[in-house]
Design an enzyme around this catalytic site. Structure first.
Site, short mmCIF file in Angstrom:
data_model
loop_
_atom_site.label_atom_id
_atom_site.label_comp_id
_atom_site.label_asym_id
_atom_site.label_seq_id
_atom_site.Cartn_x
_atom_site.Cartn_y
_atom_site.Cartn_z
N ARG A 93 -8.47 -0.13 5.19
CA ARG A 93 -7.60 0.86 4.52
C ARG A 93 -6.30 0.22 4.07
NH1 ARG A 93 -5.84 5.45 7.76
NH2 ARG A 93 -4.82 5.83 5.77
N LYS A 103 0.85 -1.20 0.00
CA LYS A 103 0.00 0.00 0.00
C LYS A 103 0.88 1.25 0.00
CE LYS A 103 -1.55 1.74 4.06
NZ LYS A 103 -1.20 3.15 4.32
N ASN A 104 1.92 1.25 0.81
CA ASN A 104 2.72 2.47 0.96
C ASN A 104 3.68 2.70 -0.19
OD1 ASN A 104 1.30 2.98 3.22
ND2 ASN A 104 2.95 2.49 4.65
N ARG A 159 -4.88 11.15 4.13
CA ARG A 159 -3.86 12.20 4.16
C ARG A 159 -2.74 11.90 3.19
NH1 ARG A 159 0.50 11.55 6.18
NH2 ARG A 159 0.82 13.78 6.45
N ARG A 188 0.85 14.94 12.13
CA ARG A 188 1.14 14.68 10.72
C ARG A 188 1.42 15.96 9.90
NH1 ARG A 188 -0.41 9.44 9.67
NH2 ARG A 188 1.26 9.44 8.14
N PRO A 189 2.37 16.77 10.28
CA PRO A 189 2.67 18.01 9.54
C PRO A 189 3.24 17.71 8.15
CG PRO A 189 4.38 17.57 11.14
CD PRO A 189 3.30 16.56 11.41
N ASP A 211 5.36 20.29 6.70
CA ASP A 211 6.30 21.40 6.51
C ASP A 211 7.53 21.01 5.70
OD1 ASP A 211 6.69 19.83 8.97
OD2 ASP A 211 8.47 21.08 9.25
N LEU A 212 7.98 19.77 5.86
CA LEU A 212 9.18 19.34 5.11
C LEU A 212 8.86 19.20 3.62
CD1 LEU A 212 10.54 16.67 7.63
CD2 LEU A 212 11.35 19.03 7.31
N ASP A 215 5.44 1.19 11.74
CA ASP A 215 4.18 0.56 11.31
C ASP A 215 4.03 -0.86 11.80
OD1 ASP A 215 4.03 2.20 8.05
OD2 ASP A 215 3.62 2.90 10.09
N ILE A 236 9.13 7.75 16.07
CA ILE A 236 8.60 8.38 14.85
C ILE A 236 7.30 9.11 15.13
CG2 ILE A 236 7.95 8.02 12.44
CD1 ILE A 236 10.87 7.32 13.05
N CYS A 272 -4.17 12.74 12.51
CA CYS A 272 -4.90 11.47 12.60
C CYS A 272 -4.62 10.88 13.98
CB CYS A 272 -4.43 10.52 11.48
SG CYS A 272 -2.75 9.95 11.71
C1 EPZ Z 1 4.61 7.17 5.69
O1 EPZ Z 1 3.86 8.26 6.18
C2 EPZ Z 1 3.69 5.97 5.78
N1 EPZ Z 1 2.48 6.20 4.97
C3 EPZ Z 1 3.29 5.72 7.23
O2 EPZ Z 1 2.52 4.51 7.26
C4 EPZ Z 1 4.56 5.50 8.05
O3 EPZ Z 1 4.21 5.32 9.41
C5 EPZ Z 1 5.47 6.72 7.90
O4 EPZ Z 1 5.76 6.94 6.51
C6 EPZ Z 1 6.78 6.54 8.63
O5 EPZ Z 1 7.44 5.41 8.15
C7 EPZ Z 1 2.56 6.06 3.63
O6 EPZ Z 1 3.60 5.77 3.08
C8 EPZ Z 1 1.28 6.26 2.87
P1 EPZ Z 1 6.68 10.71 7.43
P2 EPZ Z 1 4.45 9.78 6.03
O7 EPZ Z 1 6.51 11.96 6.65
O8 EPZ Z 1 5.31 9.86 4.84
C9 EPZ Z 1 7.27 13.96 10.79
C10 EPZ Z 1 0.68 3.15 7.75
O9 EPZ Z 1 0.30 2.68 8.83
N2 EPZ Z 1 7.10 14.92 9.69
O10 EPZ Z 1 7.81 9.81 7.07
O11 EPZ Z 1 3.30 10.71 6.15
C11 EPZ Z 1 6.01 13.17 11.09
O12 EPZ Z 1 5.16 13.86 11.98
C12 EPZ Z 1 1.14 4.59 7.68
O13 EPZ Z 1 0.75 2.50 6.68
C13 EPZ Z 1 7.35 16.26 9.89
O14 EPZ Z 1 7.70 16.68 10.99
O15 EPZ Z 1 5.34 9.88 7.34
C14 EPZ Z 1 6.57 11.91 11.71
O16 EPZ Z 1 6.85 12.16 13.07
C15 EPZ Z 1 0.96 5.32 9.00
N3 EPZ Z 1 7.18 17.14 8.85
C16 EPZ Z 1 7.88 11.69 10.96
O17 EPZ Z 1 8.22 12.98 10.42
C17 EPZ Z 1 6.82 16.71 7.61
O18 EPZ Z 1 6.70 17.55 6.68
C18 EPZ Z 1 7.80 10.68 9.81
O19 EPZ Z 1 6.73 11.08 8.99
C19 EPZ Z 1 6.58 15.33 7.41
C20 EPZ Z 1 6.73 14.45 8.46
#
Ligand code: EPZ
Length: 448
Positions: free
Chosen positions: A414, A22-23, A92, A121-122, A124-125, A322, A344, A116
């Site tokens: 999902r 899925k991811n 999202r 879930r920001p 900003d990056l 995950d 994380i 969520c």
């Molecule tokens: C992906 O989400 C996955 N989803 C998530 O899986 C997974 O938990 C996550 O990566 C971490 O491995 C998909 O791929 C669809 P991140 P993503 O941006 O990309 C912070 C599941 O259960 N952050 O890597 O949205 C954030 O808050 C889902 O299948 C910022 O601060 O996650 C988190 O603490 C849940 N600013 C960390 O970074 C940003 O702009 C990692 O988030 C983006 C993220």
């Protein structure tokens, strides 16, 4: 809302094929917006998140034709640039259309995704990365409005994508995808190293992109004028595979997995083996290099007694967040105290209270949980809160004595395709019911 009714205490046996990831699928589907040529994606799982993404792509002018596990897509109308709130709020991950639409169509309007159950879930990056490529970003009425420079193209540059919790998976996907069509070369430092990013880079390169370093913290993308079509098979889902491994361990079972991405889950395998689980590839003897390291056949055998372990979730190749909840379900039955530290998503512990309802002894201290193993869990009505917490409760229900009712299984749909059917095919007793059917059966469904 549907529920799962689980009769626990049954051993599992048999073989399951791991589905496409899925991811990986979500950013791969978004990347079809980077071209007007036909794209075929294979091994696309049948999930509500995928259906939502296909609906969003349809609204963005992409013709979509699903044929079994393959999906054919082609952008035929590239005038629409708005990903509306009512889709983004349901998923999202829709944010991953931002980079492709911006790079290909010159502007994008994507609703800011909300938080969520697992955290704020920001994004900003994501925005910082696209601004580094010359995009102008505004926020208006909850929407992100992004535009390319007056030249009409993004401009390659160097961007650091690290945040307080490490890199960002979908942020890396967004910036890497957008950079394929930028003028000049982009270097992403502190890129996400997840296998799903490697799969996306492989597909983009097959479309004519020039990406190197995917899977490492430094990814280099040399911009090209345009991208072509592609026929791409999605990598197997390492989180689905790890979920099945935890289910086998928690129920004291031996099962076989096929199409299993062992090479992408060494940290999970390391922790499972520390627990005492045997994971034995049967397609190639140890020491022989497999021809498809992400598509293995292996046997998962639980020990008589699970050993306690310490786990800290980290960006790949560290232990995946995950799988944290699923591991916790298993560790409730270990012979001693286990410790999980969540680095994380610090709030990713909504499953703890539900496990405690089933007799688990779990004590949360900030971003760390201590799990004191118990002799057994007891079935109870519980409430699913998010995708992986739901999988945790299904595992706990299968291991428990008695009946567990998991409410709000839409969370599970999902990310797991027909989970109840697949687990029932290897011996579990899981039945999907509506709440009306449940009350007809005289089973309480209130999960508190
Ligand atoms: C992906 O989400 C996955 N989803 C998530 O899986 C997974 O938990 C996550 O990566 C971490 O491995 C998909 O791929 C669809 P991140 P993503 O941006 O990309 C912070 C599941 O259960 N952050 O890597 O949205 C954030 O808050 C889902 O299948 C910022 O601060 O996650 C988190 O603490 C849940 N600013 C960390 O970074 C940003 O702009 C990692 O988030 C983006 C993220």
């Amino acid at each position: 809302m549907d529920v799962f009714v689980i009769e626990g205490g049954r051993k599992l046996s048999g073989s399951l094929r791991v589905n496409g990831s899925k991811n990986a699928a979500l950013p791969l589907l978004a990347a079809t917006l980077l071209t007007d040529q036909p794209v075929t994606l294979r091994d696309v799982p049948e999930l509500s998140d995928i259906r939502n993404m296909l609906r969003l792509l349809g609204e963005l002018g992409v013709e979509v034709e699903r044929d079994g596990t393959s999906v054919k897509l082609q952008a035929v109308d590239e005038t629409e640039v708005h990903a509306r709130y009512d889709i983004v709020r349901t998923m999202r991950a829709s944010i991953c259309v931002l980079g492709p639409v911006l790079a290909r169509r010159g502007s994008a309007r994507v609703s800011m995704p909300g938080g969520c159950a697992i955290g704020q879930r920001p994004v900003d990056l994501h925005l910082r990365g696209l601004e580094a490529l010359g995009a102008t970003i505004e926020l208006d009425g909850g929407d992100i409005i992004a535009r390319v420079p007056k030249s009409g193209r993004l401009i390659g540059d160097t961007v650091f994508l690290g945040g307080p919790f490490g890199s960002t998976v979908l942020g890396t996907a967004n910036v890497m995808s957008a950079a394929t069509l930028a003028q000049g070369t982009t270097v992403i430092e502190c890129a996400a190293c997840e296998p799903e990013i490697v799969d996306l880079a492989d597909m983009l390169n097959a479309m004519g992109a020039k990406i190197s370093g995917a899977g490492s913290p430094r990814v280099t993308i040399e911009g090209v004028e345009s991208l072509g079509g592609v026929d791409h098979t999605i990598i197997p889902d390492r989180i689905e595979a790890g979920t099945y491994m935890c289910a086998a361990a928690a129920t004291g079972s031996t099962i076989e997995l096929t199409n299993c991405p062992l090479d992408a889950m060494m940290s999970a395998v390391d922790r499972l083996e520390a627990v005492g689980v045997h994971i034995d590839p049967t397609d190639h003897p140890r020491g022989v290099t497999p021809d498809q390291p992400l598509r293995r056949t292996c046997t998962i055998s639980a020990p008589d007694q699970l050993r306690p372990v310490q786990i800290t979730t980290q960006p790949h190749p560290g232990f995946p967040t995950d799988l944290q909840a699923q591991f916790m379900a298993m560790m409730c039955l270990a012979s001693g105290n286990s410790v999980i530290t969540e680095k994380i998503f610090p709030e990713r512990f909504l499953h703890v209270a539900e496990l405690v309802r089933m007799g688990a002894q779990v004590h949360r201290h900030g971003t760390t949980a201590v799990i004191s193993g118990v002799n057994g869990l007891t079935g109870a009505p519980v409430m699913a809160s998010d995708l992986r917490a739901s999988a945790c409760l299904v595992i706990a229900g299968m291991a428990a004595q008695g009946t567990t009712i998991v409410n709000r299984v839409y969370h599970i749909d999902r990310g797991y395709e027909k989970l109840e059917e697949r687990l029932s095919s290897i011996g579990a007793s899981i039945t999907r019911m509506t709440e009306d059917q449940l009350s007809e059966q005289g089973l309480a469904s209130t999960g508190g």
